[in-house]
Design a protein around this motif. Sequence first.
Motif, PDB file in Angstrom:
ATOM      1  N   ALA A  62       0.761  -0.926  -0.180  1.00 16.68           N
ATOM      2  CA  ALA A  62      -0.093  -0.121   0.016  1.00 16.68           C
ATOM      3  C   ALA A  62       0.855   1.322  -0.429  1.00 16.68           C
ATOM      4  O   ALA A  62       0.600   2.508  -0.496  1.00 16.68           O
ATOM      5  N   LEU A  63       2.181   0.925   1.002  1.00 13.82           N
ATOM      6  CA  LEU A  63       3.133   2.525   0.944  1.00 13.82           C
ATOM      7  C   LEU A  63       3.441   2.467  -0.303  1.00 13.82           C
ATOM      8  O   LEU A  63       4.833   3.494  -0.540  1.00 13.82           O
ATOM      9  N   ILE A 113     -17.284 -12.906   7.910  1.00 15.60           N
ATOM     10  CA  ILE A 113     -15.755 -13.131   6.767  1.00 15.60           C
ATOM     11  C   ILE A 113     -15.813 -11.645   6.292  1.00 15.60           C
ATOM     12  O   ILE A 113     -14.422 -11.593   5.271  1.00 15.60           O
ATOM     13  N   HIS A 114     -16.419 -11.816   4.716  1.00 16.51           N
ATOM     14  CA  HIS A 114     -15.858 -10.613   4.209  1.00 16.51           C
ATOM     15  C   HIS A 114     -16.326  -9.274   4.430  1.00 16.51           C
ATOM     16  O   HIS A 114     -15.896  -8.584   3.576  1.00 16.51           O
ATOM     17  N   GLY A 115     -17.223  -9.447   5.492  1.00 13.89           N
ATOM     18  CA  GLY A 115     -16.543  -8.164   5.923  1.00 13.89           C
ATOM     19  C   GLY A 115     -15.831  -7.637   6.497  1.00 13.89           C
ATOM     20  O   GLY A 115     -15.195  -5.726   6.749  1.00 13.89           O
ATOM     21  N   GLU A 121      -9.532  -4.263   3.221  1.00 12.54           N
ATOM     22  CA  GLU A 121      -8.967  -4.087   1.370  1.00 12.54           C
ATOM     23  C   GLU A 121      -9.350  -2.753   1.692  1.00 12.54           C
ATOM     24  O   GLU A 121      -8.198  -1.474   1.297  1.00 12.54           O
ATOM     25  N   GLN A 122     -10.533  -1.678   2.736  1.00 18.01           N
ATOM     26  CA  GLN A 122     -10.041  -0.314   2.663  1.00 18.01           C
ATOM     27  C   GLN A 122      -9.210   0.597   3.695  1.00 18.01           C
ATOM     28  O   GLN A 122      -9.486   1.643   3.077  1.00 18.01           O
ATOM     29  N   LEU A 123      -9.224  -0.159   5.007  1.00 15.60           N
ATOM     30  CA  LEU A 123      -7.955   0.089   5.735  1.00 15.60           C
ATOM     31  C   LEU A 123      -6.539   0.332   4.885  1.00 15.60           C
ATOM     32  O   LEU A 123      -5.915   1.107   4.991  1.00 15.60           O
ATOM     33  N   ARG A 128      -2.719   3.208   1.347  1.00 14.44           N
ATOM     34  CA  ARG A 128      -2.374   3.845   0.263  1.00 14.44           C
ATOM     35  C   ARG A 128      -2.331   5.684   0.208  1.00 14.44           C
ATOM     36  O   ARG A 128      -1.246   5.887  -0.783  1.00 14.44           O
ATOM     37  N   LEU A 129      -3.545   5.812  -0.295  1.00 12.05           N
ATOM     38  CA  LEU A 129      -4.080   7.053  -0.089  1.00 12.05           C
ATOM     39  C   LEU A 129      -3.619   8.601   0.712  1.00 12.05           C
ATOM     40  O   LEU A 129      -3.076   9.439   0.115  1.00 12.05           O
TER      41      LEU A 129
END
Length: 332
Positions: A62-63, A113-115, A121-123, A128-129
């Motif tokens: 992500a970095l 689990i999917h949550g 993924e969002q974190l 990254r952003l």
Amino acid sequence: MNAPPAPWTVMKFGGTSVATVERWQTIIQQMQRCQANGERPCVVVSAVTTVTNRMSDCINEALRNIQPSEPGCAFQQVKEVHLKLIAELGLNSLAEDSSTPNASFYISGLQVIHGLLDDLEQLLNGVRLTREESDPSASPRIHARISAFGELLSSQIGLLAIRSAGVPCVRLDSRRLLTSTESTTQQSEDSFLEANVDPTIDAVLVIKEITRSCKELSSVEGGAPSGYAATCGVITQGFIASTPKGSTCLLGRGGSDTSAALLAALFDAKRLEIWTDVHGLFTSDPRHVSNTRLIRDVSYRVAQELASMGAKVLHPRCLIPAAWAGIPVEIH
Ligand code: ADP
Ligand code: ASP
Ligand code: MG
């Protein structure tokens, strides 16, 4: 008069011990053994083998501005490992088959689990952003929060696998019980990544809550045999705890042993069993040294010294709460 509550046995299973269907069968058998002896099993799990390392890879990617959706990236590998284990355990089929007793439990369990995977993924996208090109690093706080997903995922998959075998069990978020102590001189890195937890916390309220969830479970499972709620097990995460302000923190690499010892002390357990990939504590690493000797019985102090000198099978800090509460520790 009420019967005295069943005694707890805490069993910790490391990364390789939660990685395959066969290993989960062992966990289930060991829980059943405890329950047949009138004991309540508390199963403390690590992340599936290699997942904690891959979480660090996820952060590093992500970095480097790699999107978690990119095929073959560390996040996709983490996702794949867990989805494969879920499929091999037959959990999708249980959720999809309308004739499964209590199918909704598996449907909502898989949604959890999917949550978790979506949140991770969002974190990672957040890391990254918000990265700084001039200083690409993640804070210890975010590092701890992301690493925790390994144990959160393995414990949720484990809950479904255990219940699919008809074994009564509820899941506990270990961050509710294990709160770290912070000193003013402690570095932020240590308070998030190498946190200290005191084994003297009052566990009564959480134990009452577990007992209530177990009773609810036995009423949901119509026709549950007598003793179902009394010896109902708990599955929880090793490695993770919460800071006094409620952030996620870690007990250091290999820290699931310490979580298990802390929980054994809090539950006043009869025994702490560390289940791993070797047959016990040896005079030196059995995987690298031939002619090493199995140590059958040893004091907490000597075990602690061996652990501090590199006997990785026990985390050096795990013997402190066990010795403090006088809990016998066995390696299996
Ligand atoms: P887990 O993932 O189950 O916590 P670890 O890898 O942390 O497992 O610890 C188990 C490993 O500890 C063994 O595979 C073994 O190679 C290593 N080890 C190092 N020294 C010793 C020792 N003196 N006795 C037993 N195991 C040891
Ligand atoms: N999953 C963590 C690690 O790999 C904790 C543990 O396995 O004990 O360090
Ligand atoms: Mg270990």
